[in-house]
Design a protein around this motif. Structure first.
Motif, PDB file in Angstrom:
ATOM      1  N   MET A   1       0.832  -1.189   0.000  1.00  0.00           N
ATOM      2  CA  MET A   1       0.000   0.000   0.000  1.00  0.00           C
ATOM      3  C   MET A   1       0.878   1.253   0.000  1.00  0.00           C
ATOM      4  SD  MET A   1      -2.525   1.464   2.891  1.00  0.00           S
ATOM      5  CE  MET A   1      -1.065   1.896   3.815  1.00  0.00           C
ATOM      6  N   LYS A   2       0.610   2.108  -0.983  1.00  0.00           N
ATOM      7  CA  LYS A   2       1.376   3.351  -1.059  1.00  0.00           C
ATOM      8  C   LYS A   2       0.773   4.381  -0.090  1.00  0.00           C
ATOM      9  CE  LYS A   2       1.910   2.737  -6.072  1.00  0.00           C
ATOM     10  NZ  LYS A   2       2.576   1.484  -6.022  1.00  0.00           N
TER      11      LYS A   2
ATOM     12  N   LEU B   1       0.017   7.373  -0.824  1.00  0.00           N
ATOM     13  CA  LEU B   1      -1.036   8.113  -1.524  1.00  0.00           C
ATOM     14  C   LEU B   1      -2.386   7.451  -1.263  1.00  0.00           C
ATOM     15  CD1 LEU B   1      -2.045  10.225  -3.539  1.00  0.00           C
ATOM     16  CD2 LEU B   1      -1.432   8.688  -5.387  1.00  0.00           C
ATOM     17  N   THR B   2      -2.410   6.132  -1.354  1.00  0.00           N
ATOM     18  CA  THR B   2      -3.647   5.398  -1.092  1.00  0.00           C
ATOM     19  C   THR B   2      -4.052   5.568   0.367  1.00  0.00           C
ATOM     20  OG1 THR B   2      -2.802   3.808  -2.663  1.00  0.00           O
ATOM     21  CG2 THR B   2      -4.757   3.179  -1.444  1.00  0.00           C
TER      22      THR B   2
ATOM     23  N   ASP C   1       6.291   1.559  -0.086  1.00  0.00           N
ATOM     24  CA  ASP C   1       5.192   0.601  -0.097  1.00  0.00           C
ATOM     25  C   ASP C   1       5.150  -0.146   1.233  1.00  0.00           C
ATOM     26  OD1 ASP C   1       3.105  -0.408  -1.527  1.00  0.00           O
ATOM     27  OD2 ASP C   1       4.338  -0.930  -3.269  1.00  0.00           O
TER      28      ASP C   1
END
Lengths: 123, 274
Positions: free
Chosen positions: A1-2, A4-5, A92
């Motif tokens: 999961m970045k 940004l997400t 990430d």
């Protein structure tokens, strides 16, 4: 999961949660993946993201490069955009947990995919 | 063809075996690819600007590859773990989230510039668990989707409605959530190529994009043409016209009556110089 997400994710779909933002990150495994730098996209996303949340999230997983505030005239500041790009898209979270700020409900992250599935009684 | 949503819930149906098809079967890949290209076309994104898109029911990320190709960034959500694992194997660019669309889109307001979904919406019409209520789940999905789109953002959802009731149910819930728009049907006269796209708009009512494979002629007959045709069907000419007089004389001749012969003066108006 970045990150940004993470900046967009909430737990407001749960019953009894009104805002559910920001989710706290408990990271166990973090990886850096190289992503092509796209200054236009990064500059476009900066007004959209919640900077304080991004800064907090980045610090909680050991990325301390980000300034506390968005710098002025960031569209033309390539060095700044590159830093934001790195934090937003290249870091990430592979394993860990997301924690709802209101209920403390934990959403596990496995293999880079946060599991946001809710149980029957939480909908 | 049997409908997969009748067989099992999506998280069970799309098991490892089924998920593998989406990375190996070239026919499935081809169809998915075409549909996603069309969906992105219907999104009408601003040209040459990278956008942030939500892919609902992203599965193995085939639709996401189309977005990658056009330089957009995307986040995919899907309920099937096996499909997401295939997506990871394919090393797609977007970020993935394991989530049920019927429980809502877990994103903050105005996060995305647009949303696409390929063959996922029809799953919501089924009650797979005892506590599922399709109407409520559809409404929850559409209302949270509306919230996480930016103003003037669009959502294009390709789906396979089972019947017209299902289509009505879906559109009614989308409108209730605040969306404008409707269903665009590509190739309506073909059984195989026929595709339904629910095009939802947030910022005001705009004309729906034109569907593919529809001819002007097949859309219906224009009003005047219809009148003409009806007249021909009845088989009678316009009263008082030359044709009408000729027909009438012919009829009377057949009845054995005394009728003046037809000439170039038949049915002609008097000159008025009398």
């Amino acid at each position: 999961m970045k990150l940004l997400t993470h900046n967009m994710l909430t737990s407001k779909c749960m019953k009894g949660v009104s805002i559910g933002y920001p989710l706290a990150i408990k990271a166990l495994d973090i990886r850096t993946v190289e992503v092509d730098f796209n200054p236009e996209f990064v500059a476009k996303m900066i007004p959209k993201i919640d900077w304080t949340v991004l800064h907090g999230a980045a610090e909680s997983i050991g990325q301390t490069d980000l300034p506390k505030e968005v710098v002025d005239n960031y569209e033309n500041n390539e060095e700044f955009l590159k830093k934001v790009h790195h934090v937003l898209l290249e870091v990430d979270v592979i394993d860990g947990e997301l924690i709802c700020p209101e209920t403390g409900r934990k959403f596990p992250i496995n293999n880079g995919i946060p599991n946001m599935l809710l149980n029957e009684d939480e909908v | 063809m049997s409908r997969p949503e009748h067989l099992a819930p999506p998280e069970i149906y799309y098991n490892e075996e089924e998920a593998k098809k989406y990375s190996q079967n070239s026919r499935i890949i081809d169809i998915q690819f075409q549909m996603s290209e069309r969906a992105v076309e219907l999104l009408v994104l601003p040209e040459d600007t990278p956008c942030y898109i939500l892919d609902i029911g992203c599965g193995s990320g085939l639709s996401g590859s189309t977005l990658d190709d056009q330089g957009h960034f995307w986040v995919g959500m899907d309920i099937s773990k096996a499909m997401l694992d295939i997506a990871l194997e394919r090393e797609i660019e977007g970020d993935l989230i394991l989530s049920d669309m019927g429980q809502g889109c877990p994103f903050k307001a105005g996060a995305f510039d647009g949303a696409i979904s390929i063959s996922a919406l029809q799953w919501l019409c089924n009650a797979d668990k005892k506590h599922h209520n399709p109407v409520q789940r559809l409404y929850k999905f559409f209302s949270t989707l509306y919230a996480c789109l930016s103003r003037s953002g669009r959502a294009v959802l390709q789906f396979y409605p089972e019947n017209s009731d299902q289509m009505e149910l879906i559109t009614a819930q989308a409108m209730k959530a605040g969306f404008y728009g409707g269903v665009v049907v590509d190739y309506p006269n073909s059984t195989k190529a026929k595709k339904f796209f629910l095009v939802l708009m947030t910022g005001g009512n705009m004309p729906l994009p034109k569907a593919l494979g529809t001819d002007e002629d097949s859309q219906g007959v224009t009003y005047t043409a219809k009148r003409e045709r009806l007249k021909q069907q009845r088989g009678k000419s316009l009263k008082k016209g030359r044709n009408w007089i000729l027909e009438k004389k012919e009829r009377r001749r057949k009845q054995g009556k005394d009728v003046r012969p037809d000439s170039k003066y038949t049915g002609r108006k008097r000159s008025g110089r009398l």
